[in-house]
Design a protein around this motif. Structure first.
Motif, short mmCIF file in Angstrom:
data_model
loop_
_atom_site.label_atom_id
_atom_site.label_comp_id
_atom_site.label_asym_id
_atom_site.label_seq_id
_atom_site.Cartn_x
_atom_site.Cartn_y
_atom_site.Cartn_z
N ASN A 37 0.83 -1.36 0.12
CA ASN A 37 0.15 -0.03 0.16
C ASN A 37 0.79 1.04 0.03
OD1 ASN A 37 -2.09 -1.57 1.88
ND2 ASN A 37 -2.93 -0.67 0.10
N GLN A 63 -2.09 -6.73 -5.54
CA GLN A 63 -1.27 -6.68 -4.17
C GLN A 63 -1.42 -8.32 -4.06
OE1 GLN A 63 -2.06 -4.40 -0.92
NE2 GLN A 63 -2.80 -2.70 -1.84
N LYS A 77 1.80 2.63 -7.15
CA LYS A 77 1.34 1.84 -8.22
C LYS A 77 0.17 2.61 -8.86
CE LYS A 77 0.11 -1.79 -5.73
NZ LYS A 77 0.46 -1.06 -4.26
N THR A 78 -0.60 3.16 -8.18
CA THR A 78 -1.87 3.64 -8.76
C THR A 78 -1.26 5.08 -9.35
OG1 THR A 78 -3.59 2.56 -7.52
CG2 THR A 78 -4.27 4.51 -8.45
N THR A 79 -0.44 5.71 -8.80
CA THR A 79 0.16 6.84 -9.22
C THR A 79 0.53 6.78 -10.56
OG1 THR A 79 0.32 7.82 -7.03
CG2 THR A 79 1.53 8.75 -8.53
P1 ATP Z 1 -2.89 0.95 -3.01
O1 ATP Z 1 -2.13 -0.46 -3.16
O2 ATP Z 1 -2.94 1.25 -1.50
O3 ATP Z 1 -3.49 1.55 -3.88
P2 ATP Z 1 -0.49 2.45 -4.38
O4 ATP Z 1 0.67 1.62 -4.42
O5 ATP Z 1 -1.53 2.29 -5.58
O6 ATP Z 1 -1.38 1.88 -3.19
P3 ATP Z 1 -0.63 5.33 -4.56
O7 ATP Z 1 -2.24 5.36 -4.50
O8 ATP Z 1 -0.14 5.53 -5.84
O9 ATP Z 1 -0.07 3.97 -3.86
O10 ATP Z 1 -0.21 6.33 -3.50
C1 ATP Z 1 1.32 6.62 -3.48
C2 ATP Z 1 1.41 7.70 -2.58
O11 ATP Z 1 0.95 8.78 -2.92
C3 ATP Z 1 0.96 7.59 -1.19
O12 ATP Z 1 1.79 8.17 -0.08
C4 ATP Z 1 -0.38 8.42 -0.96
O13 ATP Z 1 -0.56 8.89 0.19
C5 ATP Z 1 -0.03 9.53 -2.06
N1 ATP Z 1 -1.23 10.09 -2.70
C6 ATP Z 1 -2.16 9.36 -3.56
N2 ATP Z 1 -3.00 9.98 -3.86
C7 ATP Z 1 -2.87 11.16 -3.57
C8 ATP Z 1 -3.18 12.38 -3.74
N3 ATP Z 1 -4.60 12.74 -4.44
N4 ATP Z 1 -2.83 13.51 -3.00
C9 ATP Z 1 -1.79 13.65 -2.35
N5 ATP Z 1 -1.01 12.47 -2.19
C10 ATP Z 1 -1.28 11.32 -2.89
#
Ligand code: ATP
Length: 233
Positions: A36, A192, A40-42
């Motif tokens: 988490n 995940q 990844k989503t970013t």
């Molecule tokens: P997950 O498996 O929980 O979806 P992830 O690997 O997809 O996690 P992301 O959602 O890309 O992770 O988040 C990466 C970082 O960017 C995290 O620290 C999150 O808090 C931050 N983040 C995500 N969305 C935003 C936003 N809209 N504004 C500011 N920070 C953000």
């Protein structure tokens, strides 16, 4: 092939991706795994033009992708199946599928693709008139996948499809992903469920705190080592 080189992106003043280099080979399934908050989503948002890439390069089949708006993605043959499915709850299964059809497609093409979607997901055919909001989680995921395939994308991006699904449904989902690997379509899978993702993938990237910490052919991945890296902070 999709290639990202030293990409930086984030939200306003907050940078999340730090010099991320990822290549998704044509016709192969590339998985991006990580805990988490790894980014990844970013990364997917940056690819889809939903976030500005502040540094680095992105190309699709050699052509620059950076700066192309999200609405231009369908024209390039890119489709994304977002986390959380995002089906139109008050529309029927079939209406949802049709919404995924390429806007310029002719009726005959839409019908042919509908038929393909129903062949891939027979349960959607059975429930074609049912409101999408009344589907089970697994069925809604199948619908989201079917809708993503309606535009016959060359690059299909799937974000955490197994999230919240029962184990049996997860099995079914990964069987479908394996079937989608027909060598024609390039697939990026964010997951995940590490073990299952590695099992279906050709290439694996592990992300940790906005960086790629492992890039390896799936066949060479040592799951114990991967787990150690996964939980290292
Ligand atoms: P997950 O498996 O929980 O979806 P992830 O690997 O997809 O996690 P992301 O959602 O890309 O992770 O988040 C990466 C970082 O960017 C995290 O620290 C999150 O808090 C931050 N983040 C995500 N969305 C935003 C936003 N809209 N504004 C500011 N920070 C953000």
């Amino acid at each position: 092939m999709l290639e990202l080189t030293q990409v930086r992106a984030g939200y306003g003043a907050i940078n999340v991706l730090w010099d991320v280099s990822v290549a998704a080979a044509a016709g192969k399934l590339t998985t991006i795994i990580g805990p988490n908050g790894a980014g990844k989503t970013t990364l997917l948002r940056a690819i889809m033009g939903l976030l500005p890439v502040t540094q680095g390069q992105m190309t699709l089949n050699g052509a620059p992708l950076k700066g192309i708006p999200t609405w231009g993605m369908a024209d390039l043959g890119v489709a994304m199946i977002p986390e959380g499915r995002m089906v139109f709850r008050d529309m029927s299964v079939e209406e949802n599928l049709i919404m995924g059809g390429f806007p310029k497609a002719h009726r005959a093409q839409v019908n042919a693709r509908l038929d393909e979607a129903y062949t891939m997901f027979p349960r959607l055919r059975e429930r074609r008139r049912q409101m999408a909001g009344s589907l089970s989680g697994g069925e809604a995921q199948m619908l989201a996948m079917g809708r993503g395939l309606m535009s016959d994308p060359k690059l299909l991006i799937v974000d955490e499809p197994s999230l919240g699904l029962a184990p049996l449904v997860v099995n079914e989902l990964f069987e479908i992903l394996a079937r989608l690997k027909d060598g024609k379509r390039t697939i990026i899978l964010v997951e995940q469920n590490t073990q299952r993702a590695v099992g279906v993938a050709d290439h694996v990237y592990l992300m940790q705190s906005g960086k790629v910490v492992l890039s390896q052919a799936a066949a060479e991945v040592d799951l114990a080592n991967l787990e150690e890296l996964y939980f290292a902070r």
